[in-house]
Design a protein around this motif. Structure first.
Motif, mmCIF file in Angstrom:
data_model
loop_
_atom_site.group_PDB
_atom_site.id
_atom_site.type_symbol
_atom_site.label_atom_id
_atom_site.label_comp_id
_atom_site.label_asym_id
_atom_site.label_seq_id
_atom_site.Cartn_x
_atom_site.Cartn_y
_atom_site.Cartn_z
ATOM 1 N N ALA A 145 0.824 -1.206 0.000
ATOM 2 C CA ALA A 145 0.000 0.000 0.000
ATOM 3 C C ALA A 145 0.862 1.261 0.000
ATOM 4 O O ALA A 145 1.910 1.314 0.640
ATOM 5 N N VAL A 146 0.406 2.268 -0.739
ATOM 6 C CA VAL A 146 1.062 3.571 -0.799
ATOM 7 C C VAL A 146 0.008 4.638 -0.605
ATOM 8 O O VAL A 146 -1.050 4.602 -1.253
ATOM 9 N N ASP A 147 0.257 5.594 0.276
ATOM 10 C CA ASP A 147 -0.684 6.688 0.479
ATOM 11 C C ASP A 147 -0.777 7.524 -0.785
ATOM 12 O O ASP A 147 0.236 7.881 -1.391
ATOM 13 N N CYS A 148 -2.010 7.836 -1.180
ATOM 14 C CA CYS A 148 -2.210 8.626 -2.394
ATOM 15 C C CYS A 148 -3.573 9.294 -2.336
ATOM 16 O O CYS A 148 -4.534 8.715 -1.795
ATOM 17 N N ALA A 149 -3.667 10.486 -2.883
ATOM 18 C CA ALA A 149 -4.953 11.169 -2.975
ATOM 19 C C ALA A 149 -5.893 10.352 -3.864
ATOM 20 O O ALA A 149 -5.458 9.699 -4.816
ATOM 21 N N SER A 150 -7.167 10.380 -3.547
ATOM 22 C CA SER A 150 -8.156 9.651 -4.344
ATOM 23 C C SER A 150 -8.919 10.617 -5.237
ATOM 24 O O SER A 150 -9.007 11.819 -4.969
ATOM 25 N N TRP A 151 -9.467 10.071 -6.299
ATOM 26 C CA TRP A 151 -10.241 10.858 -7.267
ATOM 27 C C TRP A 151 -11.600 10.200 -7.438
ATOM 28 O O TRP A 151 -11.698 8.982 -7.627
ATOM 29 N N ASP A 152 -12.653 11.005 -7.395
ATOM 30 C CA ASP A 152 -14.019 10.484 -7.456
ATOM 31 C C ASP A 152 -14.564 10.376 -8.872
ATOM 32 O O ASP A 152 -15.737 10.058 -9.079
ATOM 33 N N GLY A 153 -13.732 10.644 -9.867
ATOM 34 C CA GLY A 153 -14.174 10.545 -11.249
ATOM 35 C C GLY A 153 -14.839 11.798 -11.779
ATOM 36 O O GLY A 153 -15.255 11.842 -12.946
ATOM 37 N N LYS A 154 -14.923 12.834 -10.966
ATOM 38 C CA LYS A 154 -15.574 14.078 -11.372
ATOM 39 C C LYS A 154 -14.561 15.063 -11.945
ATOM 40 O O LYS A 154 -13.351 14.836 -11.864
ATOM 41 N N PRO A 155 -15.046 16.180 -12.523
ATOM 42 C CA PRO A 155 -14.116 17.173 -13.076
ATOM 43 C C PRO A 155 -13.169 17.710 -12.013
ATOM 44 O O PRO A 155 -13.500 17.767 -10.820
ATOM 45 N N VAL A 156 -11.977 18.091 -12.457
ATOM 46 C CA VAL A 156 -10.986 18.683 -11.557
ATOM 47 C C VAL A 156 -10.649 20.083 -12.055
ATOM 48 O O VAL A 156 -10.671 20.353 -13.266
ATOM 49 N N THR A 157 -10.329 20.941 -11.111
ATOM 50 C CA THR A 157 -10.016 22.326 -11.429
ATOM 51 C C THR A 157 -8.613 22.653 -10.937
ATOM 52 O O THR A 157 -8.245 22.317 -9.810
ATOM 53 N N VAL A 158 -7.858 23.320 -11.808
ATOM 54 C CA VAL A 158 -6.466 23.668 -11.484
ATOM 55 C C VAL A 158 -6.241 25.135 -11.828
ATOM 56 O O VAL A 158 -6.695 25.613 -12.878
ATOM 57 N N SER A 159 -5.526 25.834 -10.961
ATOM 58 C CA SER A 159 -5.148 27.206 -11.239
ATOM 59 C C SER A 159 -4.001 27.229 -12.232
ATOM 60 O O SER A 159 -2.970 26.585 -12.020
ATOM 61 N N VAL A 160 -4.195 27.998 -13.313
ATOM 62 C CA VAL A 160 -3.150 28.113 -14.344
ATOM 63 C C VAL A 160 -2.854 29.580 -14.648
ATOM 64 O O VAL A 160 -2.321 29.910 -15.700
ATOM 65 N N ALA A 161 -3.184 30.451 -13.709
ATOM 66 C CA ALA A 161 -3.069 31.890 -13.955
ATOM 67 C C ALA A 161 -1.648 32.307 -14.309
ATOM 68 O O ALA A 161 -1.438 33.244 -15.094
ATOM 69 N N LYS A 162 -0.662 31.631 -13.744
ATOM 70 C CA LYS A 162 0.726 31.984 -14.025
ATOM 71 C C LYS A 162 1.284 31.261 -15.243
ATOM 72 O O LYS A 162 2.452 31.431 -15.580
ATOM 73 N N THR A 163 0.414 30.468 -15.873
ATOM 74 C CA THR A 163 0.874 29.676 -17.010
ATOM 75 C C THR A 163 0.239 30.134 -18.315
ATOM 76 O O THR A 163 0.925 30.264 -19.341
ATOM 77 N N TRP A 164 -1.095 30.352 -18.305
ATOM 78 C CA TRP A 164 -1.803 30.812 -19.498
ATOM 79 C C TRP A 164 -2.807 31.896 -19.120
ATOM 80 O O TRP A 164 -3.426 31.829 -18.041
ATOM 81 N N PRO A 165 -3.008 32.868 -19.987
ATOM 82 C CA PRO A 165 -3.997 33.924 -19.704
ATOM 83 C C PRO A 165 -5.422 33.429 -19.911
ATOM 84 O O PRO A 165 -5.658 32.412 -20.566
ATOM 85 N N ASN A 166 -6.370 34.140 -19.348
ATOM 86 C CA ASN A 166 -7.781 33.822 -19.550
ATOM 87 C C ASN A 166 -8.103 33.801 -21.035
ATOM 88 O O ASN A 166 -7.584 34.597 -21.825
ATOM 89 N N GLY A 167 -8.976 32.876 -21.402
ATOM 90 C CA GLY A 167 -9.396 32.756 -22.792
ATOM 91 C C GLY A 167 -8.563 31.782 -23.603
ATOM 92 O O GLY A 167 -8.940 31.418 -24.728
ATOM 93 N N THR A 168 -7.432 31.347 -23.054
ATOM 94 C CA THR A 168 -6.594 30.370 -23.776
ATOM 95 C C THR A 168 -7.337 29.043 -23.881
ATOM 96 O O THR A 168 -7.848 28.523 -22.883
ATOM 97 N N LEU A 169 -7.415 28.515 -25.078
ATOM 98 C CA LEU A 169 -8.066 27.218 -25.292
ATOM 99 C C LEU A 169 -7.042 26.115 -25.108
ATOM 100 O O LEU A 169 -6.027 26.062 -25.805
ATOM 101 N N LEU A 170 -7.306 25.245 -24.146
ATOM 102 C CA LEU A 170 -6.401 24.138 -23.856
ATOM 103 C C LEU A 170 -7.030 22.815 -24.276
ATOM 104 O O LEU A 170 -8.262 22.666 -24.261
ATOM 105 N N ARG A 171 -6.177 21.878 -24.638
ATOM 106 C CA ARG A 171 -6.632 20.552 -25.071
ATOM 107 C C ARG A 171 -5.945 19.486 -24.210
ATOM 108 O O ARG A 171 -4.753 19.575 -23.917
ATOM 109 N N ASP A 172 -6.732 18.489 -23.826
ATOM 110 C CA ASP A 172 -6.168 17.317 -23.173
ATOM 111 C C ASP A 172 -5.711 16.372 -24.268
ATOM 112 O O ASP A 172 -6.544 15.802 -24.991
ATOM 113 N N ALA A 173 -4.405 16.213 -24.413
ATOM 114 C CA ALA A 173 -3.868 15.369 -25.483
ATOM 115 C C ALA A 173 -4.290 13.919 -25.320
ATOM 116 O O ALA A 173 -4.244 13.160 -26.291
ATOM 117 N N TYR A 174 -4.695 13.519 -24.129
ATOM 118 C CA TYR A 174 -5.112 12.126 -23.911
ATOM 119 C C TYR A 174 -6.508 11.885 -24.475
ATOM 120 O O TYR A 174 -6.721 10.928 -25.233
#
Length: 709
Positions: A145-174
């Motif tokens: 066993a290894v401790d790890c955060a769990s995911w409930d299968g729902k959408p996730v939100t991440v702050s990207v303010a220092k990476t891309w400006p508002n309005g930038t269209l991002l794609r999940d390559a997967y």
């Protein structure tokens, strides 16, 4: 043979009803005792031979005390050594029937199922043998066993303010889904089979990324075990199957087989392949396993006979040329594995084929073609072929000769004890440190089909360098993987690199329409147990070193990707800040372990890909990492289990096909974005775990939502 259903290795056992002729233990229930514990609910097994009885049990990595005994541990029915001693794999070990406290010590390095065979055909000298089993049981091994955060299968939100400006269209390559940055954040749901990962890139056309060895995705295959494209060359020099487990026989993989699978490799994102040594190998075999249970041929390529000829089992020069040219057309470089440290053993067919019959004895007992000899009877194994060698003959000087190698042969210098002068695996050791000028060995001077020529004022290293780099000059080989690097002087590798660089430059000048680019010759070295360190090897020909460190932690990283963060920081901060330093990391190899082999868990293999394929620096995929290739029977030689045939038949549909698709998406993402391997690394979020990689204008964000379920 029955599989035991009890899960605990400490309480596994079997009741053996022995034949009437074994009077001392007739009809006595016997149990496999592991650490002095036997199972209460014994299973009655049928004998596998007239007086042989087998039980299979699961053992984790560790050291165990082994006995066979009745419940009362009675004298006459307690089998073990008179004094405790190690239990080697594959060897029938004589036991006392009144062992009392005497037990075997069994050291298990690779967790799995193991067969224990009791042979009581001779009640006065019963034996016990242990081998790794190959048949799957109901037991499903689980990783710690290894401790790890769990995911409930729902959408996730991440702050990207220092990476891309508002309005930038991002794609999940997967998954291909897109979303815009709103309020400095991006919200998406990872694809169901992604194991909680988002591979975010700007949703716009991008130019094809230029290749550098800094972002290499190297696919390593044992040519003989990868794909058989031409069955007509499977039995060169009289090589044959053994009709049993085919552990150490040639399986048929060849250059044509690789060529047929180049589009498959391109779809994986592969931009370089590493093939095992292709030169002519020893023609015959040695005995494999502790009890010589199988014929062990040089299918792997590391037992060279003639460095100037291609081994016909792999194909001919035309097939090699086609393979290299077709790989280059697809943007795939070719690395050739080279051996400077040693040559192969002398095998019986070599002596006949090379006209060295005077090195053999008892030849009246051999068939007309010596390659056809097979062991006969119960007490003769494949290693019994050694009875036909005349190890006292002075004519051994007609083989490689004492000026070329160290070996335990008449007139030869004996191997030393250090890295340079010692013998690796008992193989004849080239005198690479010698400054003496040498002529061609006698056998090569008289070998009708060799391309070896005498060189003026040349040392052993000079010959080896020329022989290896001639392949570069003729076919456009892009680089070398150096085998057993620490067993050869650094200056020899520097000389090989310089010659390879010149040879590739000449080939590119002569073949401007075939070259991919103008990158110089590349070399990566196998320095056993070398990790993430830059040292003198980089001043002696090596552009990269195989990294043994990552595999040790790969399981933990596969279980929880966020645990890789310190390693990502270390690798990006070390490798990517030094233009003259790189390593080639891996999770599986032909010498260490097969990652999938430990747990046979497809979901775990997907998670392993996530953490591994996003690693800074070069990465090496071992054939079948991407497809869940399983283990084969090993005959007591553990590394043979990890050299099974590529599992092509499993990839048409189902979970293995889905696994390949997962690795493809990661490989294509990595190849499209140099920032993944060669960029800066910055963590931007703990919950969910997310990081940015950036190199110049290339920028990606990777999100790990956590373990699902």
């Amino acid at each position: 043979m029955f599989k035991l259903k009890t899960l605990s290795a400490m309480t596994l056992g079997a009741m053996l009803t022995l034949p009437a002729q074994a009077a001392s233990v007739a009809d006595t229930p016997l149990y496999l005792n592991i650490d002095q514990q036997a199972v209460n609910d014994a299973l009655r097994l049928q004998p596998s031979g007239s007086a042989q009885f087998k039980v299979t049990t699961r053992l984790e990595k560790g050291t165990y005390q082994i006995q066979i005994a009745d419940k009362a541990r009675s004298c006459g029915t307690t089998f073990g050594p008179e004094a405790s001693k190690p239990l080697p794999f594959g060897t029938p070990n004589t036991m006392s029937a009144c062992a009392k406290d005497g037990h075997f010590k069994l050291r298990v390095l690779l967790a799995g199922d193991y067969d224990f065979t009791l042979d009581n055909g001779n009640p006065q000298a019963p034996t016990l043998k242990v081998l790794r089993a190959t048949k799957k049981g109901a037991f499903k091994r689980q990783p710690p066993a290894v401790d790890c955060a769990s995911w409930d299968g729902k959408p996730v939100t991440v702050s990207v303010a220092k990476t891309w400006p508002n309005g930038t269209l991002l794609r999940d390559a997967y998954s291909g889904q897109t979303a815009k940055v709103v309020g400095g954040k991006i919200t998406m749901t990872p694809a169901p089979h992604s194991e909680g990962v988002l591979l975010l890139e700007e949703a716009k056309p991008t130019a094809k990324a230029a290749f550098t060895w800094d972002n290499a995705i190297v696919y390593f295959m044992l040519t003989d075990r990868f794909n058989n494209g031409d069955p007509s060359n499977d039995n060169s020099f009289g090589r044959q199957k053994d009709g049993k487990d085919e552990i150490g026989t040639w399986h048929g993989g060849d250059f044509k087989g690789i060529t047929q699978k180049l589009d498959y490799l391109k779809d994986l994102g592969i931009n370089a392949i590493w093939i095992t040594p292709m030169v002519e190998q020893t023609h015959g075999y040695i005995g494999g396993g502790a009890d010589s249970s199988f014929p062990f041929y040089a299918y792997h390529g590391y037992w060279a006979l003639d460095f100037t000829k291609i081994d016909p089992n792999y194909g001919d020069e035309a097939a090699l040329k086609t393979m290299v040219d077709e790989a280059h057309k697809r943007g795939i470089r070719v690395l050739l594995d080279v051996v400077m440290n040693h040559t192969g053993y002398a095998t019986l067919p070599d002596l006949q084929d090379l006209g060295l019959e005077s090195l053999a004895q008892n030849t009246q007992s051999l068939p007309a073609r010596w390659a056809d000899w097979r062991p006969k009877g119960k007490y003769e194994g494949w290693g019994s072929v050694s009875q036909f060698y005349n190890y006292q003959s002075p004519d051994w000087v007609k083989w490689w000769g004492p000026d070329w190698v160290r070996a335990e042969l008449p007139g030869y210098p004996a191997p030393g004890t250090g890295d340079i002068t010692g013998s690796v695996g008992g193989l004849p050791d080239f005198k690479t440190e010698s400054t003496q000028y040498v002529d061609l060995p006698y056998f090569l001077k008289h070998k009708a089909d060799t391309n070896a020529k005498s060189l003026p004022n040349a040392t052993v290293v000079d010959y080896l360098v020329k022989w290896h780099t001639d392949w570069v000059r003729k076919f456009g080989i892009d680089g070398f993987r150096g085998d057993t690097v620490k067993h050869v002087e650094p200056k020899a590798w520097a000389k090989l690199k310089a010659a390879g660089t010149t040879a590739l430059k000449e080939w590119k000048a002569a073949n401007p329409g075939k070259k991919i680019d103008d990158l110089p010759f590349f070399m990566v070295g196998e320095v056993w147990d070398h990790g993430m360190a830059k040292d003198f090897w980089f001043d002696n020909g090596m552009d990269s070193i195989i990294n043994f460190d990552y595999q040790r932690d790969a399981l933990e990283f596969a279980q929880c990707m966020s645990n890789v963060e310190p390693t990502y920081v270390k690798y990006a901060g070390t490798i990517n800040k030094d233009p003259n330093f790189n390593v080639l990391s891996y999770i599986s190899s032909h010498d260490t372990k097969l990652f999938f082999g430990d747990y046979q868990d497809v979901a775990l293999q997907r998670r392993a890909a996530n953490s591994f394929m996003l690693l800074p620096g070069g990465v090496q995929i071992y054939y079948g990492d991407e497809s869940g290739r399983g283990l084969m029977k090993d005959g007591g030689v553990f590394d043979q289990a990890i050299r099974s045939d590529m599992n092509w038949s499993e990839l048409a549909s189902g979970e293995k096909a889905e696994l390949v698709a997962h690795w493809q998406k990661l490989g294509q993402f990595r190849q499209a974005h140099p920032a993944v391997a060669a960029g800066s690394h910055k963590k931007v979020s703990d919950k969910p775990y997310a990081f940015v990689r950036q190199k110049g204008k290339d920028k990606v964000l990777v999100v790990f939502a956590g373990r699902q379920g």
